[in-house]
Scaffold this active site. Structure first.
Site, PDB file in Angstrom:
ATOM      1  N   ASP A   7       0.850  -1.199   0.000  1.00  0.00           N
ATOM      2  CA  ASP A   7       0.000   0.000   0.000  1.00  0.00           C
ATOM      3  C   ASP A   7       0.882   1.244   0.000  1.00  0.00           C
ATOM      4  O   ASP A   7       0.985   1.952   1.000  1.00  0.00           O
ATOM      5  CB  ASP A   7      -0.943  -0.014   1.207  1.00  0.00           C
ATOM      6  N   GLU A  56      -2.600   0.520  -7.891  1.00  0.00           N
ATOM      7  CA  GLU A  56      -3.316   1.571  -8.616  1.00  0.00           C
ATOM      8  C   GLU A  56      -4.819   1.379  -8.409  1.00  0.00           C
ATOM      9  O   GLU A  56      -5.268   0.352  -7.875  1.00  0.00           O
ATOM     10  CB  GLU A  56      -2.964   1.521 -10.112  1.00  0.00           C
TER      11      GLU A  56
HETATM   12  O1  9MR Z   1      -4.996  -3.114 -16.184  1.00  0.00           O
HETATM   13  C1  9MR Z   1      -3.932  -3.120 -17.115  1.00  0.00           C
HETATM   14  C2  9MR Z   1      -3.231  -4.437 -17.029  1.00  0.00           C
HETATM   15  O2  9MR Z   1      -4.094  -5.484 -17.431  1.00  0.00           O
HETATM   16  C3  9MR Z   1      -1.976  -4.413 -17.886  1.00  0.00           C
HETATM   17  O3  9MR Z   1      -1.257  -5.599 -17.670  1.00  0.00           O
HETATM   18  C4  9MR Z   1      -1.123  -3.204 -17.507  1.00  0.00           C
HETATM   19  C5  9MR Z   1       0.141  -3.082 -18.338  1.00  0.00           C
HETATM   20  O4  9MR Z   1      -0.158  -2.807 -19.651  1.00  0.00           O
HETATM   21  O5  9MR Z   1      -1.869  -2.023 -17.667  1.00  0.00           O
HETATM   22  C6  9MR Z   1      -2.987  -1.979 -16.830  1.00  0.00           C
HETATM   23  O6  9MR Z   1      -3.686  -0.826 -17.096  1.00  0.00           O
HETATM   24  C7  9MR Z   1      -3.123   0.404 -16.709  1.00  0.00           C
HETATM   25  C8  9MR Z   1      -3.084   1.260 -17.958  1.00  0.00           C
HETATM   26  O7  9MR Z   1      -2.134   0.748 -18.838  1.00  0.00           O
HETATM   27  C9  9MR Z   1      -2.853   2.737 -17.671  1.00  0.00           C
HETATM   28  N1  9MR Z   1      -3.768   3.222 -16.680  1.00  0.00           N
HETATM   29  C10 9MR Z   1      -3.721   2.468 -15.440  1.00  0.00           C
HETATM   30  C11 9MR Z   1      -4.069   1.019 -15.682  1.00  0.00           C
HETATM   31  C12 9MR Z   1      -4.103   0.232 -14.376  1.00  0.00           C
HETATM   32  O8  9MR Z   1      -2.849   0.008 -13.852  1.00  0.00           O
END
Ligand code: 9MR
Length: 863
Positions: free
Chosen positions: A721, A730
């Site tokens: 955290d 996130e």
């Molecule tokens: O949720 C997304 C995850 O499935 C992918 O593995 C990752 C890497 O590409 O990205 C995550 O999405 C992020 C996005 O790329 C940008 N905004 C925040 C998202 C959550 O971490």
């Protein structure tokens, strides 16, 4: 001599070039010195750009700076201990030869320095090695390579950075609190009540539930479960399901250890339903966030409405070479910690919000009142439209704006995403984002996301705003046609600067989802054929893989859930098959929940917890909740509740992953304006924000905090955290959307009871062909013990039917929603009595039975 200079002189030891003969180099103090975790842990001055290339960190150094310190590549938070000897080493090359000012010093004034040397670096890779003995403690020193001051621009590449010596760096050990793990919010009185205790004991232990005043309310023996593979902890489970007495402040004691407190109650999820949905208003783009709705702490000016320093979102260009028009793509929700807006992620999120509402039209125990007008924190309260649909519309409007206009190349396709040209730092409030915003190329996946969600929009908004519903349907059908024409335009997996790539190389699931939504809304044969001919149709393993499930890149299951629950034109056999897909998957998830010591309905192969694993748990809970809605089987609801226990504290870290819920809740999630951990004047995330959760990609992703602290973590413990941990901590719309769905389900479950309640009415729906359409007669019987007066029966028409002639009741049709109300003479429906009425409809042949009816808001059984 100034104080600064004095300190400098006192602290500085002259650099040497090697450790004394035979001296041990000591422990490594630099994180990610080989750049295996990308740029994690490294920083550079904003006038330079840096990226990892061939395993080296290469920095583009601008020409014409004045001082060495004008351009720096460095790493902070390196502990230096007075009296200890260190060896700093790195390998570097520079396309323009330069002299690196190599420094180990304080990161801020007075810049007390323990190593300072001038080290020439040429075009060939050169190794620099320097030793020093520290004269002062610098608990968080900065290792800096100062490379400014050159007349010409140069590319400076760095590898194998090492600082050895000093004390062993502390190994991060998470504080997991009590070994006794429970749902820190609580348990429904009629639901299962499972917990887990971490212990090396081989034999069962005694557990005792204590009330707030210390009285023992229940006792029993734990069940040893051996080593839990997700956490590598030795654990026992316990179950106090027989305790049903409502109360606050319960704890469980095992072996002298006491759990966090929790409640037993019916209304535990009322607040979470509302908070999880408020997340969306908080994260709206293009509108001021109103203190009257969210409180002063969370109020903020509108972001991205074309007001400087914002460079969006009212007139946004494409990335160079992608298009030559500009679009107004204001509105929508920010994706996550970043300010990007991505169609494929907005799509699943808005679909799940709309599904939360649509469930109240179809599921026997679902409550619509708490999602209704005037109930949620949205500025559109009191407009006659359910608040949850007001919120969803904010995103729907944005998704439609992302469609390529008629007359342009790829018209009808949808831009994959729009976001900043370069990543902004934390914190950045939306209205202060100075970056250029850009549209990225259209993709088939984004186009089908619009087709699916806009089709769902068309049927749900029709009763409230026919014009908007028509606009949605037009956008959806245009998108479908464009996707059919361009079925394999994939988003570039490397297009990840300034925003996430969200690339997806298989769009068969998006085609299936869109076809299912379009068919459900329109009943058209083209879409029926697209559903029935898809390879995914009827394949539970494909749409709900046992180790994973629905996600932004795997959307076929959204189509299945719609087909299984919302009346449509499938035959009874076809419907049975679709529902079997749901129950087959739910059976598997329920089995996983029962088999695992922490009770979660998610068991990825090789414990490969994915990025956003908590949303995967929730999406599996949605499949279980839907199976429960369809069948009333307790085992499905038990697994949903057990999943909630996991998310709210019954897990290897003793962590509630939802802000504000549970004693040990996540509250430092990665977010650009809820960044309290970085700036005390900013708030923590609002209550009801779900952290992404543990995942095995955390370290390789380049997440600096994960790289520093989570090395060697067990899969379900790869979480921290900390605001810097963007891969584990996130928050994002597609994780809060399933949370909202499940909170809503759980709140209903608390109100409604575990088993399907006894139905108080029975409906017989008979139809036969008449002219070019059909005639339907409906009989509704009051099977309860109370009179129902005046009665009102509502249902959803499968496909696109119009009612014409009607008799023996007052009918209203709004979109696909039909209601029948009594005439003066048949107003009261006594217990045991029935009333008959009927209508003609445009459905040709035999009109399909909608299957789900509600009498005065309560579900009826089929007659
Ligand atoms: O949720 C997304 C995850 O499935 C992918 O593995 C990752 C890497 O590409 O990205 C995550 O999405 C992020 C996005 O790329 C940008 N905004 C925040 C998202 C959550 O971490």
């Amino acid at each position: 001599m100034s104080v600064v200079a004095l300190l400098f002189a006192a602290a500085l030891a002259s650099p040497g070039t090697a450790l004394a003969d035979g001296a041990e180099p000591g422990p490594e103090q630099i994180a990610n010195g080989d750049f295996a975790a990308g740029t994690a842990s490294w920083w550079w001055t904003p006038n330079a750009t840096a990226a990892v290339s061939d395993g080296r960190l290469c920095t583009e150094v601008p020409a014409g700076t004045s001082n060495a310190w004008d351009v720096i590549v460095g790493q902070n938070d390196v502990p230096i201990v007075a009296g200890e000897s260190y060896e700093l080493a790195y390998t570097a090359s520079s396309t323009q030869p330069l002299t690196v000012q190599t420094r180990v010093q304080e990161a801020a004034e007075p810049y007390t320095t323990v190593l300072s040397s001038a080290d020439p670096v040429g075009t060939e890779a050169t190794q620099v090695t320097r030793t020093f003995t520290a004269s002062v403690d610098l608990p968080a020193a900065s290792v800096q390579l100062q490379i400014g001051g050159g007349e010409k621009a140069t590319t400076f590449c760095l590898d194998d950075v090492s600082l050895r010596g000093g004390a062993e760096p502390p190994v991060y050990v998470p504080d997991t609190g009590s070994p006794v793990r429970v749902n820190q919010v609580g348990y429904l009185p009629h639901g299962p009540k499972g917990g887990t205790v971490v212990t090396d004991a081989d034999e069962p232990l005694t557990w005792a539930v204590k009330t707030a005043d210390g009285t023992t309310a229940a006792t029993g023996r734990t069940v040893p479960q051996g080593e839990d593979p997700s956490s590598l902890q030795r654990v026992h489970t316990f179950d106090f399901g027989d305790l049903t007495t409502v109360g606050d402040g319960y704890t469980v004691e095992v072996d002298g250890e006491v759990s966090e407190p929790f409640a037993i109650g019916d209304d535990l999820y009322d607040g979470l339903r509302s908070d999880a949905l408020a997340y969306f208003y908080h994260n709206r783009s293009g509108i001021e966030i109103d203190a009257d709705l969210v409180g002063e702490e969370y109020a903020r000016p509108a972001g991205h409405l074309g007001v400087a320093p914002n460079k969006g979102d009212t007139d946004v260009p494409c990335q160079a070479g992608v298009c030559d028009y500009r679009l107004d793509v204001s509105g929508g929700w920010y994706d996550a910690g970043d300010h990007g807006k991505y169609v494929v992620n907005g799509g699943i999120s808005v679909a799940q919000l709309m599904a939360t509402y649509e469930r109240t039209l179809t599921a026997p125990d679902a409550e619509s009142a708490e999602l209704g007008d005037g109930e949620l924190r949205v500025p559109e309260r009191d407009n006659g439209v359910p608040d949850i649909l007001d919120e969803a519309r904010w995103e729907m409007d944005f998704l439609i704006k992302m469609q390529v206009p008629a007359g342009e190349p790829l018209a009808g396709m949808v831009h994959h995403k729009m976001h900043d040209a370069a990543w902004t730092g934390l914190p950045t409030k939306p209205h202060l984002d100075p970056q250029q915003r850009e549209l990225h190329p259209p993709s088939t996946a984004a186009t089908l996301n619009l087709a699916a969600t806009a089709a769902q929009c068309a049927r749900l908004y029709a009763p409230f705003d026919q014009d908007f519903a028509d606009r949605c349907l037009k956008a959806a059908e245009t998108a479908w046609a464009a996707a059919k024409q361009h079925p394999d335009v994939l988003a570039d997996p490397d297009d990840g600067t300034g925003g996430g790539a969200y690339s997806d190389n298989d769009v068969s699931d998006e085609f299936y989802w869109a076809a299912a939504e379009l068919f459900t809304t329109t009943g058209k044969d083209t879409y029926r054929q697209a559903v029935l001919s898809s390879d995914l149709h009827g394949d539970a393993d494909a749409v709900f893989p046992a180790g994973g499930g629905i996600s932004w890149g795997s959307t076929g299951g959204l189509g299945v859930l719609t087909l299984a629950t919302v009346p449509n034109g499938l035959t009874a056999d076809q419907l049975g098959e679709v529902r079997a897909v749901v129950t087959t998957a739910a059976d598997r998830y329920a089995q996983q929940s029962r088999a695992q010591a922490y009770g979660l309905p998610y068991a990825p192969k090789d414990q490969d917890y994915v990025w956003g694993s908590n949303s995967q748990v929730l999406n599996n809970m949605i499949v279980l909740a839907t199976a429960h809605d369809l069948t009333g089987k307790t085992a499905y609801q038990d697994a949903v509740l057990s999943g909630a226990d996991y998310l709210l504290g019954r897990n290897p870290l003793n962590q509630s992953y939802v802000t504000g819920y549970g004693e040990r809740n996540s509250h430092n999630q990665h977010h650009r304006f809820w960044a309290h951990q970085y700036d005390a004047t900013l708030p923590n995330p609002a209550p009801g924000s779900l952290a992404g959760g543990p995942n095995l990609t955390a370290i390789a992703s380049g997440d600096p905090v994960a790289a520093e602290k989570l090395g060697g973590c067990a899969p379900a413990m790869c979480y921290i955290d900390d605001i810097g941990s963007w891969s584990t901590n996130e928050i994002t719309v597609n994780w809060n959307a399933p949370l909202a769905f499940i909170a809503s389900y759980l709140d209903d479950a608390g109100d409604g009871g575990q088993a399907a309640p006894a139905r108080a009415c029975e409906v017989t729906y008979s139809s036969h062909p008449w002219n070019s359409g059909s005639t339907v007669t409906v009989r509704v019987r009051n099977t309860g013990s109370e009179p129902v007066s005046p009665w009102s029966l509502t249902w959803l028409l499968p496909g696109e039917q119009r009612l014409s002639h009607t008799w023996s009741a007052e009918f209203a049709q709004s979109g696909r929603t039909v209601s029948a109300r009594p005439l003066a003479w048949n107003k009261a429906l006594a217990p045991g009595a029935a009333v008959d009425f009927g209508f003609n409809t445009s459905a040709s042949g035999t009109a399909p039975d909608p299957g789900a009816f509600k009498l005065n808001g309560r579900a009826c059984s089929a007659g």
